[in-house]
Design an enzyme around this catalytic site. Sequence first.
Site, short mmCIF file in Angstrom:
data_model
loop_
_atom_site.label_atom_id
_atom_site.label_comp_id
_atom_site.label_asym_id
_atom_site.label_seq_id
_atom_site.Cartn_x
_atom_site.Cartn_y
_atom_site.Cartn_z
CG ASP A 44 -0.10 0.14 2.57
OD1 ASP A 44 0.71 -0.32 2.79
OD2 ASP A 44 -1.20 0.02 3.91
CB SER A 45 4.57 1.58 -0.46
OG SER A 45 4.87 0.38 -1.29
CG ASP A 83 0.39 -4.44 1.96
OD1 ASP A 83 0.55 -4.93 2.55
OD2 ASP A 83 1.07 -3.36 1.96
CE LYS A 111 3.48 -5.86 3.58
NZ LYS A 111 3.02 -4.83 4.43
CD GLU A 113 0.76 -1.70 8.32
OE1 GLU A 113 0.38 -0.85 8.52
OE2 GLU A 113 1.43 -0.88 6.48
CD GLU A 180 8.61 -0.64 7.52
OE1 GLU A 180 8.09 -1.34 6.78
OE2 GLU A 180 8.44 0.92 6.59
#
Length: 263
Positions: A44-45, A83, A111, A113, A180
Amino acid sequence: MKVTVRTLQQCKEEGRKFSSITAYDATFAHLASKAGIDVILIGDSLGMVLQGHDSTLPVTLEDMAYHTACVARGNQGSLIMADLPFLTAATTERALDASHKLMAAGANMVKIEGGAWLADTVTLLKRNGVPVCVHMGLTPQAVNAFGGYRVQGRDEDAAEQLIKDAQVLEAAGADILLLECVPREVATKLTQTVTVPVIGIGAGPECDGQVLVMHDALGFTQGKVARFVRNFMLNGNGDVLQALQAYDAAVKDGSFPAPEHCF
Ligand code: KIV
């Protein structure tokens, strides 16, 4: 040969490093897989590097599904990880529904978070055939809660909590963990504690695999560049495939990340 979660598990068991990079379209996905990169992350960057936002929060599930489908069309055998964007894993039902859309678009795994509180979600997804990676440490979707993009796990309690969370998530069925921006020693301990593969970004060379945002790895950056980034275009002849091959090789021979990329 197609990379699967089993391939990455075997890498960990045999002490072989694996590589991962973000891609958001068919052309760069094709180049990444041709370069031998094992995992392509539709991160999602993309909210920052493609859409120009100052965080990943505005990215929608529709954005993620669109870019996942683009990547899937260009990919040639890398594992595709997508993501779950901001708040789409806020409940187990929402996570299941969102994962369905990303898997239908061509992802091989998703993925999410967070930390140990995602255990039920991880178990539910696994039971329904969705492999899961949990992104821990500096989770960019929590930038407002953290008060900025800060290294996590610096003090002893926070480091211990990260390792406990990793154990809970492994027991819940997580296939991969992604760490991260945590100190190298904490990442090393965590990687040695769990049996599932750990991918690092700003977490040191002892992680089982490494990931970078494609734009960072190719030097397409604006303003301040994070400490953990290396521009793989610099020593080449301007060829993107060659730069991606150099990244893949540096991860696999353990020369990236170097001490200067670590916290
Ligand atoms: O969104 C993303 O690109 C990521 C990487 C920074 C790991 O999550």
